[in-house]
Design an enzyme around this catalytic site. Structure first.
Site, PDB file in Angstrom:
ATOM      1  N   LYS A  90       0.966  -1.188  -0.047  1.00 14.06           N
ATOM      2  CA  LYS A  90       0.042   0.100  -0.081  1.00 14.06           C
ATOM      3  C   LYS A  90       1.076   1.252   0.009  1.00 14.06           C
ATOM      4  CE  LYS A  90      -1.798   2.997   2.016  1.00 14.06           C
ATOM      5  NZ  LYS A  90      -1.661   4.372   1.498  1.00 14.06           N
ATOM      6  N   GLU A 118       9.904   1.566  10.491  1.00  8.78           N
ATOM      7  CA  GLU A 118      10.695   2.618  10.452  1.00  8.78           C
ATOM      8  C   GLU A 118       9.917   3.930  10.673  1.00  8.78           C
ATOM      9  OE1 GLU A 118      13.708  -0.240   7.889  1.00  8.78           O
ATOM     10  OE2 GLU A 118      13.175   2.003   7.001  1.00  8.78           O
ATOM     11  N   CYS A 157      14.254  10.794   6.800  1.00 11.84           N
ATOM     12  CA  CYS A 157      13.937  10.371   8.151  1.00 11.84           C
ATOM     13  C   CYS A 157      15.516  10.597   8.848  1.00 11.84           C
ATOM     14  CB  CYS A 157      13.400   8.843   8.238  1.00 11.84           C
ATOM     15  SG  CYS A 157      14.732   8.043   7.205  1.00 11.84           S
ATOM     16  N   GLU A 189       9.424  16.827  14.455  1.00 13.36           N
ATOM     17  CA  GLU A 189      10.147  16.477  13.161  1.00 13.36           C
ATOM     18  C   GLU A 189       9.466  17.308  12.150  1.00 13.36           C
ATOM     19  OE1 GLU A 189       8.746  12.881  11.057  1.00 13.36           O
ATOM     20  OE2 GLU A 189      10.881  12.285  10.542  1.00 13.36           O
TER      21      GLU A 189
END
Ligand code: NAD
Length: 508
Positions: free
Chosen positions: A192, A267, A301, A401
């Site tokens: 997906k 992750e 990331c 973030e």
């Protein structure tokens, strides 16, 4: 406009034509399908926020069909000899290499990521397939654990059909990083992809099919996270979920997968420190710090989004950062000269821009950038690469973030102070450290709470090495054999040598 830029635009437009004309469907059991829900959503390009086509919005029904296909294909794929799987997956790697320019052009326009990085990302996708293809024949290998009167040995077998859910920042490369080891291990897959960047996932599914992957081994369902993604995490045929995305989505997936006891591999997000000591090679440290936050639009990331500089060199070093940031080339992602492209989506652009006010309110200084960019006349999601200074680690710009080309610089006094600031964060994905004192390099590397530490380097990757995060940055590791540990079950087989005494009950 350079000739290369013009050619990139012309070639990308030709590749996008079919996506503009036809609804982008799912790929189930070796065939494209738009499914039965009839629902679609619009995919827009970050360069101008104009439509690049409709995408089928899969729901529980489409996910169920894909999972059933993956379950039906699993026994034969599991039973296939490792050498044959190796051959097929190497065919996929060859086909990705052959189409790498097409993939990178489509990916650039779909995500806004500069072509200078997407060309390499497509090639890395091929490398991911090749790396795990070559390990497929040995994936079952285990340990021999002898005792006096028994021999134990371990072996591994694929866990079953797995779900792979990916984000939008470097979608093609990340998808191959999850899908290649799963297939090499003998699992079948339902993928997906992120709804903001669906195009390259379809290219991957088609490439795999054309390269000879049997029907049902790799399936793809497009759709929203809260519907297609959620259904995949809840499906009883799916034994594990490999997820790359935000930490809060990871929490939701763990809850959704709990009733069916899903194994999960996450992750997740990061807010990674790059720590620069006054004894470091400051030229190299500067290059690396700039690269690790402003490449890939800062939508990375492992970006070094917190710059921790020793106070003895803080002013001098930060002045050099400002000069470089103001010099970054913001532009159209297909321009080979572009270093920073537009943000993936208007909503993400708004989120990142929101931090300019937050920085001011919290009392930090905007030393570079801090505004929209006039590239594209305001139609696209372009912003100026930004540097915040005079920041404290408890400010939101240091803790959250941002996931854009935005760097927060914080001074530190000494080694202990650097470690305290670096670890005072909910995330623990990566850490970068610049010093010429070898002992200090090792000491700090040991002390940082992060899954990956680079000393005097910038995110060098080695595919057998473990990749993943601690704390809110993830669960589990990818890379080399670590990936097989996730996609496979370990089984212990204990065989008696025929000499031990078997307990005797009921003999009086
Ligand atoms: P996201 O979590 O919003 O979405 C990721 C994927 O999850 C998408 O496909 C989305 O549709 C799906 N999803 C959303 N809700 C879901 C649900 N309830 N159930 C199942 N699936 C659902 O993340 P994003 O905004 O697409 O990506 C950016 C994030 O990804 C950042 O936080 C970044 O740090 C992280 N990331 C981490 C790594 C890593 O290796 N640690 C790599 C790349 C990106």
């Amino acid at each position: 406009m350079s000739t290369d830029f013009e050619k990139n635009i012309a070639d990308a437009e030709a590749l996008l034509n079919p996506f503009r004309k036809n609804t982008l469907g799912h790929f189930v059991d070796g065939k494209s399908t738009i499914g039965s829900s009839g629902k679609t959503f619009e995919n827009v390009s970050p360069v101008n926020n104009e439509s690049i086509g409709q995408v089928a919005a899969g729901d529980a029904q489409e996910v169920d069909a894909a999972c059933k296909s993956a379950a039906a294909a699993f026994p034969a794929w599991k039973a296939m000899k490792g050498g044959e799987r190796r051959k097929l997956l190497n065919n996929v790697a060859d086909a990705i290499e052959a189409r790498s320019r097409d993939i990178s052009l489509v990916e650039s326009l779909d995500t806004g990521q500069p072509i200078r990085f997407m060309g390499k990302a497509a090639i890395r996708g091929a490398a991911n397939f090749r790396f795990f293809a070559d390990r497929a024949p040995d994936a079952r290998n285990g340990q021999a654990l002898p005792q006096d009167e028994h021999i134990n040995y371990t072996t591994r077998q694929p866990i079953g059909p797995v779900g792979v859910i990916t984000p939008w920042n470097t979608p093609f490369m990340l998808s191959t990083w999850k899908i290649a080891p799963a297939l090499a291990a003998g699992c079948t897959v339902v993928h997906k992809p992120a709804e903001f960047s669906p195009l390259s996932a379809t290219m991957l599914a088609e490439i795999c099919s054309e390269a000879g992957l049997p029907d049902g081994v790799l399936n793809l369902v497009n759709g929203k996270g809260e519907s297609a993604g959620k259904s995949l995490t809840e499906h009883p045929d799916i034994k594990a979920i490999a997820f790359v995305g935000e930490s809060r989505t990871g929490t939701m997936i763990q809850v959704q997968g709990a009733p069916t006891l899903k194994r999960v591999h996450f992750e997740l997000g990061g807010k990674n420190p790059v720590i620069v000591f006054d004894d470091a090679d400051l030229d190299r440290a500067l290059d690396a710090a700039i690269f690790m936050i402003y490449s890939l639009n800062g939508e990375r990331c492992t970006s070094s989004s917190r710059l921790l500089v020793q106070s003895t060199i803080y002013d001098e070093f930060v002045a050099r950062v400002v000069e470089r940031v103001n010099n970054l080339r913001v532009g159209h992602p297909l321009d080979p000269a572009t270093e920073v492209g537009p943000m993936i989506h208007k909503s993400h652009f708004d989120k990142v821009c929101g931090y300019f006010d937050i920085a001011k309110t919290d009392g930090a200084t905007i030393a570079a950038g801090g505004r929209e960019s006039d590239v594209g006349g305001g139609a696209g999601n372009y912003l100026q690469p930004t540097l915040f200074t005079q920041a404290r680690n408890d400010m939101r710009i240091a803790q959250e973030e941002i996931f854009g080309p935005v760097l927060t610089a914080i001074p530190f006094a000494d080694e202990a102070d650097a470690i305290e600031i670096a670890n005072d964060i909910e995330y623990g994905l990566a850490g970068y450290l610049w010093t010429n004192d070898i002992g200090r390099g090792h000491r700090i590397a040991q002390a940082l709470d992060a899954g990956m530490i680079w000393v005097n380097s910038e995110n060098n990757r080695h595919l057998p090495a473990p990749f993943g995060g601690m704390k809110a940055s993830g669960i589990g590791r990818d890379g080399g054999d670590y990936s097989f540990d996730f996609y496979m079950e370990t089984k212990n087989i204990c065989v008696a040598l025929g000499t031990h005494r078997v307990p005797q009950l009921g003999k009086g």
